[in-house]
Design an enzyme around this catalytic site. Structure first.
Site, mmCIF file in Angstrom:
data_model
loop_
_atom_site.group_PDB
_atom_site.id
_atom_site.type_symbol
_atom_site.label_atom_id
_atom_site.label_comp_id
_atom_site.label_asym_id
_atom_site.label_seq_id
_atom_site.Cartn_x
_atom_site.Cartn_y
_atom_site.Cartn_z
ATOM 1 N N GLU A 192 -25.394 16.012 34.311
ATOM 2 C CA GLU A 192 -25.248 15.685 32.890
ATOM 3 C C GLU A 192 -26.309 16.417 32.086
ATOM 4 O O GLU A 192 -27.495 16.388 32.439
ATOM 5 C CB GLU A 192 -25.408 14.168 32.631
ATOM 6 C CG GLU A 192 -24.262 13.329 33.107
ATOM 7 C CD GLU A 192 -24.411 11.839 32.756
ATOM 8 O OE1 GLU A 192 -25.109 11.505 31.794
ATOM 9 O OE2 GLU A 192 -23.804 11.022 33.490
ATOM 10 N N TYR A 209 -31.647 15.014 29.607
ATOM 11 C CA TYR A 209 -31.362 15.114 28.169
ATOM 12 C C TYR A 209 -32.560 15.658 27.400
ATOM 13 O O TYR A 209 -32.858 15.175 26.309
ATOM 14 C CB TYR A 209 -30.913 13.741 27.659
ATOM 15 C CG TYR A 209 -29.525 13.389 28.165
ATOM 16 C CD1 TYR A 209 -28.394 13.813 27.471
ATOM 17 C CD2 TYR A 209 -29.348 12.691 29.363
ATOM 18 C CE1 TYR A 209 -27.128 13.524 27.944
ATOM 19 C CE2 TYR A 209 -28.073 12.408 29.844
ATOM 20 C CZ TYR A 209 -26.969 12.828 29.131
ATOM 21 O OH TYR A 209 -25.707 12.554 29.596
ATOM 22 N N GLU A 211 -27.204 7.040 38.099
ATOM 23 C CA GLU A 211 -28.421 6.636 37.410
ATOM 24 C C GLU A 211 -28.899 5.233 37.757
ATOM 25 O O GLU A 211 -29.237 4.446 36.859
ATOM 26 C CB GLU A 211 -28.243 6.766 35.896
ATOM 27 C CG GLU A 211 -28.045 8.184 35.443
ATOM 28 C CD GLU A 211 -28.268 8.379 33.949
ATOM 29 O OE1 GLU A 211 -28.275 7.377 33.217
ATOM 30 O OE2 GLU A 211 -28.440 9.527 33.524
ATOM 31 N N ASP A 233 -22.684 2.959 29.728
ATOM 32 C CA ASP A 233 -22.419 3.456 28.378
ATOM 33 C C ASP A 233 -20.945 3.812 28.192
ATOM 34 O O ASP A 233 -20.620 4.905 27.760
ATOM 35 C CB ASP A 233 -23.323 4.688 28.165
ATOM 36 C CG ASP A 233 -23.181 5.285 26.785
ATOM 37 O OD1 ASP A 233 -22.943 4.530 25.831
ATOM 38 O OD2 ASP A 233 -23.311 6.521 26.670
HETATM 39 C C1 GCB Z 1 -26.284 9.028 30.934
HETATM 40 C C2 GCB Z 1 -25.190 8.268 31.583
HETATM 41 C C3 GCB Z 1 -23.893 8.351 30.804
HETATM 42 C C4 GCB Z 1 -24.174 8.201 29.318
HETATM 43 C C5 GCB Z 1 -25.068 9.352 28.890
HETATM 44 C C6 GCB Z 1 -25.419 9.290 27.410
HETATM 45 O O1 GCB Z 1 -27.257 9.402 31.500
HETATM 46 O O2 GCB Z 1 -24.981 8.650 32.915
HETATM 47 O O3 GCB Z 1 -23.036 7.339 31.258
HETATM 48 O O4 GCB Z 1 -23.010 8.162 28.571
HETATM 49 O O5 GCB Z 1 -26.252 9.314 29.604
HETATM 50 O O6 GCB Z 1 -24.704 9.879 26.612
HETATM 51 O O7 GCB Z 1 -26.402 8.633 27.068
#
Ligand code: GCB
Length: 593
Positions: free
Chosen positions: A505, A470, A415, A162
């Site tokens: 994250e 997330y 990931e 991403d």
């Molecule tokens: C993740 C990735 C990261 C993305 C992020 C997102 O899990 O490791 O590279 O930018 O999510 O914002 O979706």
């Protein structure tokens, strides 16, 4: 490989500035020997920088394939009798280099250095032509992986990470001189015994038969604190000033190669921070004391220069980290510039050092970035050859950063698919390799939501659990209450493994200036509420030893319905202005009200 340095026996000259540049969409340059003369139809290009955003032509921005760079350099006339070396801190993702008409080196991997001894191809006092073909194509056998797809509109590059596939010569290039008999590598490993510090050093040299090694350790004022002789040995320092988070104290180890007549034929300066790193139960220890990581996953990403290194941007990013109370960062998702790591060493910033193995997960790509239809691990996709490229990326990262006190943990992938047998087989040897290369630091990888507690088959190999989650964004969107419960439940599962857990994250896309009274996703208020919810969960689970928000700043990605001018999970905007969440984090991390 020792990085270029100016010492009493070595001298370097930067090749940064404006180079000539040309795309090669028909891939004819190698066959037609474009390196054999001035590059035709060239435009000017900045080095270091990504080429993508400098020009206005979309064909350049989204280009994949060979691009050519060329410059000329006058070799200093004082370099007769020296070996002359051409050194690249990186070229993304691979390069082949010619000096005048001679091919001198090729290198795979976009974020680690490479060099060639070019003495036979240049003459001191004269100009030399340096031509580089850089190829930014990604395939299943590259790190990170990608694929070229045939579409009705032509070929397209797809990948599963991403961030925008910025490419070019991203970091400084040097021509340097070193003596014929020279040091080729230095390794230091530090230890603590009460107030006494130990430094075990080993050195290697080339064309140095009969030569001996002398080392002198100096403190930050230049005072001599220890000396030694021999290609390896132990130095001890009483009342050592430890390197510690927030206190980047460095000693300077001068390594001298001395010929039988007693003349110093080569000299190199290695900085040394004396500290220890260990994992004990669910604690992460630096100098024997539990450490709690605060900070971010970041990106090397700026307007115009893309992933190009820039002193001013580097300093400003570290100023903001200090302002907000971050004590650490992860080099998501590739090894960062050596200048960044130097700063971290000097200022006591703790670093999780990551390889470029991001996006080894075609399941995730299908969901978020729109590339479906591939199996991650198979003979035709990510396979044994990929693993060898990955292994080499780990070797080069450890070789480059092994002496850095700031680096406390290796992250060998971000990931990847990790809930399948294929993943287990792929990763087992890579963990073994990393430990063999560096027995002194913990090793881990970053786990994805698709392989939650109870499903992941790779975390068994890791010393530290690094989790990207997330809850409240990609799942339980807008429902922070539901998110809080589900997140805590999963985290408590991981905590039973009795390993330290770093949340590498957690984040929510936030459009700066968008507000709402009730916290709605994308607003500045929601970002704060989302972070608060996460922090409540972390504070209730003892095994959590770190929190790194995704992301430090907004960054460029490919276009897609999930992205608005890039990824907006930054706590700062792309031009480094704070969103409201920056103040909230600052209050938590600096413990200010
Ligand atoms: C993740 C990735 C990261 C993305 C992020 C997102 O899990 O490791 O590279 O930018 O999510 O914002 O979706």
């Amino acid at each position: 490989m020792l990085r270029p340095q100016d010492t009493s026996t070595r001298e370097r000259k930067p090749l940064t500035g404006l180079w000539r540049f040309a795309l090669d969409p028909a891939a004819e340059g190698r066959r037609s020997r474009w390196f054999a003369g001035p590059l035709a139809n060239a435009r000017e290009m900045a080095v270091p920088a990504s080429f993508n955003d400098i020009v206005t032509d979309p064909a350049v921005r989204d280009y994949f394939g060979d691009v050519w760079y060329q410059t000329t350099v006058r070799v200093p006339r004082g370099w007769a009798d020296q070996r002359i070396v051409l050194h690249f801190e990186s070229a993304t993702h691979r390069a082949t280099v010619w000096v005048n008409d001679a091919e001198v080196v090729s290198h795979e991997g976009g974020y680690t250095p490479f060099e060639a001894d070019v003495t036979e191809h240049v003459r001191p006092g004269e100009e030399a032509r340096v031509t580089v073909v850089v190829d930014n194509t990604l395939s299943f056998q590259t790190i990170p992986p990608g694929v070229i797809e045939d579409t009705p509109a032509g070929k397209r590059q797809r990948y599963w990470h991403d961030f925008f596939n910025y490419a070019g010569i991203h970091r400084p290039v040097w021509l340097y001189a070193r003596p014929a008999a020279h040091l080729t590598d230095i390794t230091v490993v530090t230890g603590l015994d009460g107030a006494t510090g130990t430094i075990d050093y080993t050195t290697t040299a080339a064309d140095a038969e009969g030569a001996d090694v002398r080392v002198v350790l100096r403190d930050s004022t230049g005072g001599e604190v220890a000396t030694g002789t021999g290609t390896g040995g132990r130095l001890t320092v009483d009342n050592v000033h430890r390197w510690a988070p927030g206190d980047g104290y460095l000693y300077a180890l001068e390594v001298q190669l001395v010929d039988p007549a007693g003349t110093v034929v080569d000299s190199y300066h290695q900085s040394v921070g004396v500290r220890t790193v260990a994992v004990s139960g669910n604690r992460f220890l630096i100098n024997g004391e539990p450490f709690h990581f605060t900070g971010f996953g970041m990106h090397e990403d700026h307007a115009v220069i893309g992933k190009g290194y820039n002193d001013a941007h580097m300093l400003h990013d570290f100023e903001l980290l200090e302002w907000i109370g971050a004590n650490s960062l992860r080099t998501s998702h590739y090894p960062y510039s050596e200048e960044v790591l130097d700063y971290a060493d000097r200022h006591g910033i703790v670093v999780i050092d990551e390889t470029a193995a991001v996006g080894i997960n075609m399941g995730l790509g299908g969901g978020i970035f729109g590339s479906q239809g591939y199996q991650t691990f198979s003979p035709d996709t990510v396979n044994d050859r990929t693993r060898e490229v990955h292994a080499q990326a780990i070797r080069e990262l450890v070789a480059r950063d092994k002496n850095r006190p700031s680096v406390v943990l290796w992250s060998i992938a971000n990931e990847p698919e990790s809930d399948t047998e294929g993943a287990e087989e792929y990763f087992r040897p890579l963990f073994g390799l990393t430990r063999e290369l560096d027995p002194t630091r913990p090793v881990g990888f970053v786990n994805v939501m698709l392989a939650p507690y109870g499903k992941c088959r790779v975390s068994q190999f890791a010393d530290v659990l690094m989790l990207n989650r997330y809850y409240g964004w990609y799942v339980y969107t807008g429902d922070l209450e539901g998110a809080e419960q589900a997140w805590e439940e999963e985290l408590r599962g991981w905590a039973t493994e009795n390993k330290p857990i770093i949340i590498t994250e957690y984040g929510a896309d936030t459009y700066p200036g968008l507000h709402s009274v009730t916290a709605e996703p994308w607003t500045e208020e929601y970002q704060i509420a989302y972070l608060d919810m996460n922090h409540r969960v972390f504070d209730r689970v003892d095994a959590v030893v770190g929190e790194q928000v995704w992301n430090f700043a907004d960054f460029m990605t490919t276009s897609g319905i999930m992205r608005v001018g890039g990824n907006k999970k930054g706590v700062f905007t792309r031009d480094r202005q704070p969103k409201a969440a920056a103040y909230a984090l600052r209050r938590r991390w600096r413990k200010e009200v």
